[in-house]
Scaffold this motif. Sequence first.
Motif, PDB file in Angstrom:
ATOM      1  N   ILE A 342       0.882  -1.175   0.000  1.00  0.00           N
ATOM      2  CA  ILE A 342       0.000   0.000   0.000  1.00  0.00           C
ATOM      3  C   ILE A 342       0.918   1.222   0.000  1.00  0.00           C
ATOM      4  O   ILE A 342       1.626   1.494   0.973  1.00  0.00           O
ATOM      5  CB  ILE A 342      -0.915   0.020   1.244  1.00  0.00           C
ATOM      6  CG1 ILE A 342      -1.777  -1.255   1.303  1.00  0.00           C
ATOM      7  CG2 ILE A 342      -1.810   1.251   1.229  1.00  0.00           C
ATOM      8  CD1 ILE A 342      -2.599  -1.399   2.572  1.00  0.00           C
ATOM      9  N   LEU A 343       0.911   1.957  -1.077  1.00  0.00           N
ATOM     10  CA  LEU A 343       1.918   3.004  -1.280  1.00  0.00           C
ATOM     11  C   LEU A 343       1.794   4.180  -0.314  1.00  0.00           C
ATOM     12  O   LEU A 343       2.791   4.824   0.003  1.00  0.00           O
ATOM     13  CB  LEU A 343       1.857   3.513  -2.728  1.00  0.00           C
ATOM     14  CG  LEU A 343       2.293   2.494  -3.792  1.00  0.00           C
ATOM     15  CD1 LEU A 343       2.107   3.060  -5.195  1.00  0.00           C
ATOM     16  CD2 LEU A 343       3.745   2.064  -3.585  1.00  0.00           C
ATOM     17  N   ASN A 344       0.560   4.476   0.141  1.00  0.00           N
ATOM     18  CA  ASN A 344       0.414   5.613   1.056  1.00  0.00           C
ATOM     19  C   ASN A 344       0.284   5.183   2.517  1.00  0.00           C
ATOM     20  O   ASN A 344      -0.289   5.884   3.344  1.00  0.00           O
ATOM     21  CB  ASN A 344      -0.737   6.547   0.655  1.00  0.00           C
ATOM     22  CG  ASN A 344      -2.024   5.814   0.308  1.00  0.00           C
ATOM     23  OD1 ASN A 344      -2.055   4.590   0.225  1.00  0.00           O
ATOM     24  ND2 ASN A 344      -3.089   6.564   0.098  1.00  0.00           N
ATOM     25  N   GLN A 345       0.840   4.013   2.849  1.00  0.00           N
ATOM     26  CA  GLN A 345       1.022   3.584   4.234  1.00  0.00           C
ATOM     27  C   GLN A 345       2.501   3.221   4.425  1.00  0.00           C
ATOM     28  O   GLN A 345       3.153   2.771   3.476  1.00  0.00           O
ATOM     29  CB  GLN A 345       0.135   2.378   4.567  1.00  0.00           C
ATOM     30  CG  GLN A 345      -1.356   2.693   4.659  1.00  0.00           C
ATOM     31  CD  GLN A 345      -1.682   3.649   5.794  1.00  0.00           C
ATOM     32  OE1 GLN A 345      -1.173   3.511   6.900  1.00  0.00           O
ATOM     33  NE2 GLN A 345      -2.540   4.631   5.518  1.00  0.00           N
ATOM     34  N   LYS A 369      -2.161   3.038  -4.175  1.00  0.00           N
ATOM     35  CA  LYS A 369      -2.577   3.936  -3.093  1.00  0.00           C
ATOM     36  C   LYS A 369      -4.028   3.670  -2.691  1.00  0.00           C
ATOM     37  O   LYS A 369      -4.879   3.396  -3.545  1.00  0.00           O
ATOM     38  CB  LYS A 369      -2.447   5.395  -3.526  1.00  0.00           C
ATOM     39  CG  LYS A 369      -1.013   5.889  -3.640  1.00  0.00           C
ATOM     40  CD  LYS A 369      -0.994   7.388  -3.919  1.00  0.00           C
ATOM     41  CE  LYS A 369       0.444   7.904  -3.900  1.00  0.00           C
ATOM     42  NZ  LYS A 369       0.496   9.368  -4.102  1.00  0.00           N
ATOM     43  N   ASN A 375      -8.287   5.855   3.253  1.00  0.00           N
ATOM     44  CA  ASN A 375      -6.917   6.011   3.736  1.00  0.00           C
ATOM     45  C   ASN A 375      -6.857   6.795   5.050  1.00  0.00           C
ATOM     46  O   ASN A 375      -6.041   6.506   5.923  1.00  0.00           O
ATOM     47  CB  ASN A 375      -6.050   6.710   2.684  1.00  0.00           C
ATOM     48  CG  ASN A 375      -4.572   6.685   3.053  1.00  0.00           C
ATOM     49  OD1 ASN A 375      -4.006   5.627   3.286  1.00  0.00           O
ATOM     50  ND2 ASN A 375      -3.967   7.853   3.136  1.00  0.00           N
TER      51      ASN A 375
END
Length: 435
Positions: A342-345, A369, A375
């Motif tokens: 998961i790119l935005n974690q 993402k 998110n």
Amino acid sequence: MKGLKIAVIGGGSSYTPELIDGVIKRTQELPVRQIYLVDIEEGKNKLKIVGNLVKRMIKKTGLDIDVNLTLKRAEAIKDADFVLTQLRVGGLAARARDEHIPLKYDVLGQETTGAGGFAKAMRTIPVLLDICKDIEELAPNAWLINFTNPAGLITETILRYTKVKAIGLCNVPIHMVKNTAKLLEVDSSRLQIEFVGLNHLVWGRKVYLDGKDVTMEVIDKLCDGASLTMKNIPDLNWDSNYLKALSMIPCPYHRYFYMTDELIAKMKKELESGEGTRADQVLKVEEELFEMYADESLDTKPTQLEKRGGAYYSDAAVSLISAIYNNKKEIHTVNVRNNGAILNQPDDVVVEINAVIDSNGAHPMTVGKLPPEINGLVSSVKAYELLSVEAGVTGDYNIALKALAAHPLVPSVKIAKLLLDDIIKENKEYLPQFE
């Protein structure tokens, strides 16, 4: 094939026959030769009842599996190939307190979510770390499959503070697959759901039937009143406008975040009426189950076990063990380090996600993402989890206060402090780290 040794910590659990049923079904691919069921002194009677049922189940099949019942954890763990943790520190009485205390302050009281889940985590972390010390010393090559709730938070603790090879497991994703299959009137083997999120905060981002995207068809059915809930979660209907806008399948636990006011009102009403919270209801189910388990003519897993909310646990747990042992490279939904999936974690946090399972463990599948509508909630709950892990390990009051205040279901710092003080007071005997 060499014979496997499996150690089950919390062997006196009512879930254990579910697990053994899974072992029996997979004897062709999983050469289990020893099963150790271990419990503590207080669980001695339950261990005996469950253990005798397990022995009858094994005997009925004619399998050559040695079942051992013990209160000596080290004996069970030594040289094990797989260790399964399914324990509840403080028993159902502690769970009932976890559910009752928050309701005093009009805050949701739930076994694994919010303030109730925080209390359970604080009791559990010292015990799991102690178990991991035994594994490091006595079975350093063993895989730990953690089913103990809150599964994601506990797995986060293990991966941050120990050297144990651990994978967290929950039956919610497999439950969602099975129930979605029923909804579509198809066999579950034809379905694949792209899961993403955290434990008890996971979304089915896409649903595929024979490779075709049928996500909106499932959402339409949910909007028409179809149900994807579980035995332990109130079956309230989703808001159809929001569900269509979301375009994803929320797990049953999302009701605690999306329908908080309705659920608090429902739980308070049940508590005041004498019906009790889920823990009070489970106590009755457990009594019935153990009465059945004690019947010497019973030699199969009873269907009534599904009332416990642990349905499909055996499918999830034993198929995961088989995928590791047989290097299957199958896709399972597990709790594992994000590692860029998961790119935005952050890469180093534990997420619940589809992963390819082989003899080296779980390799999470990249999903890109998360959209902002989920998110934000994931980031908020993960911040709470990271603070809770630190509080559970260190016993630092101020970090614990920050953890509760960070949870989206706790309305203020004032309430967080009241909750924390009550939790510490009511769980004093189980919280050595806070002394």
